[in-house]
Design a protein around this motif. Structure first.
Motif, short mmCIF file in Angstrom:
data_model
loop_
_atom_site.label_atom_id
_atom_site.label_comp_id
_atom_site.label_asym_id
_atom_site.label_seq_id
_atom_site.Cartn_x
_atom_site.Cartn_y
_atom_site.Cartn_z
N SER A 268 0.82 -1.20 0.00
CA SER A 268 0.00 0.00 0.00
C SER A 268 0.86 1.27 0.00
CB SER A 268 -0.93 -0.11 1.20
OG SER A 268 -1.44 1.10 1.54
N ARG A 271 2.39 1.63 -3.48
CA ARG A 271 1.36 2.06 -4.44
C ARG A 271 1.12 3.57 -4.35
NH1 ARG A 271 -0.11 0.76 -8.89
NH2 ARG A 271 1.21 2.57 -8.86
N ALA A 315 -4.81 -4.08 -1.52
CA ALA A 315 -3.69 -3.30 -0.94
C ALA A 315 -3.05 -2.41 -1.99
CB ALA A 315 -2.66 -4.25 -0.34
N GLY A 316 -3.27 -2.71 -3.27
CA GLY A 316 -2.77 -1.81 -4.30
C GLY A 316 -1.89 -2.44 -5.37
#
Ligand code: PBG
Length: 337
Positions: A268, A271, A315-316
């Motif tokens: 995350s 990202r 989470a990305g």
């Protein structure tokens, strides 16, 4: 408005209204997983006549060159868009020369796959030497047992050119040496491979979850040591951003976080920090835990497998390297037919 005030601001909101039917849940789902997000890790072993199932990775095989061709063409039929290849050589040496020998197993397998599937599947070559070294480390080992960073990245540069020559679309350095991406980019450009891209295993942690993988590639670290001198310490998150920025500055086209589930916060954070594609590796131990618990009847395999992949996407991560790829693709094909 502070996030903590939101519920109080809308007292008549009832989130369960949006969970009433399957169609409603589908409509409001924030995250999706599709076959085209997944990358299948595959193993090809020199000198075997039949594929060998890996005991600690049920359903995953060490392939022969022939069975690998078949596997990749079946994956392509199922809509899988990328594979990442690992080689298991018949003999190993001090410097891991099988990694850069034009006749090394991965180079031969890449050429086979180019003729089998051409450009319809992205061929990613894992770029490291641990599968090829007699001592099992990811680089050249000095007499005192430490790994020599700068001597190692010269070997990586040679491996990158060998892999690109054999037809890799992407090389993925996984050894966590400083400066490896720059050395590889320079070597690729110098050899006329400006279009071959680099997926950096940028934030790769020294994890206990790689155990089954080391069975898959027959790697034992012979000095009884570990990879803590080059892989990241699980206690560090900010350091992952240092690694990611270093790789981007050196020319990485995509970055990776590995493993995935124990590092969702890192995925995350990465990202939020970068605009290039972010990959996450759902590693061997993560897969094996699902298989073992499901085999014992302790969890529902399909539900947990899907939950893992969904969490990593949520989470990305744009892309997920996972041994679940074939299972997922077959399931998706079954659902649509
Ligand atoms: C190193 C490499 C490893 C994995 C991918 N590349 C092992 C390691 O660093 O020890 C692990 C992948 C997995 O566990 O699925 N060449």
């Amino acid at each position: 408005m502070a996030a903590s005030g939101r519920t109080a601001d809308f007292p008549r909101q009832r989130p369960r209204r949006l969970r009433t039917t399957a169609a409603m849940r589908e409509l409001v789902a924030e995250t999706s997983v599709s076959v085209s997000d997944l990358i299948a890790p595959l193993f090809v072993r020199e000198g075997i006549a039949e594929p060998v199932e890996i005991a600690s990775l049920p359903g995953v095989h060490q392939h022969t060159r022939d069975s690998l061709r078949r596997e990749v063409s079946e994956l392509a039929e199922l809509g899988v868009r990328a594979v990442v290849l690992f080689g298991v050589p018949a003999t190993k040496d001090d410097v891991g020369s099988g990694a850069f020998d034009p006749a090394g197993i991965v180079q031969l397998a890449l050429a086979d796959l180019v003729s089998e599937v051409g450009d319809s599947v992205v061929l990613i070559a894992d770029l490291c030497v641990d599968e090829y070294t007699s001592h099992g480390h990811c680089g050249i080992v000095r007499p005192d047992g430490s790994v020599d960073n700068d001597a190692t990245i010269e070997i990586y540069a040679r491996a990158a050119v060998a892999q690109a020559t054999a037809g890799a679309h992407v090389v993925a350095p996984s050894g966590m040496m400083d400066g490896q991406v720059a050395a590889i980019r320079d070597a690729l450009d110098g050899a006329g491979f400006a279009d071959v891209s680099i997926l950096g295993y940028s934030a790769k942690y020294a994890s206990g979850l790689y155990g089954p993988f080391r069975d898959a590639v027959d790697v034992t670290i012979t000095d009884g040591g570990d990879r803590k001198g080059y892989q990241q310490d699980p206690r560090n998150r900010r350091e992952a951003l240092v690694e990611v920025h270093a790789d981007l500055a050196q020319g990485a086209d995509m970055v990776m976080v590995k493993p995935a589930l124990a590092y969702l916060d890192v995925i995350s954070a990465v990202r939020a920090e970068v605009d290039v594609p972010v990959a996450a590796y759902h590693v061997s131990g993560e897969y094996s835990m699902i298989k073992a618990a499901a085999a014992n009847g302790w969890i529902d395999h399909d539900a947990v497998a899907l939950e893992h992949l969904t969490a990593i996407r949520r989470a990305g991560a744009d892309l997920v390297l996972t041994y679940l790829t074939r299972w997922f693709a077959e399931r998706a094909a079954g659902a649509s037919s």
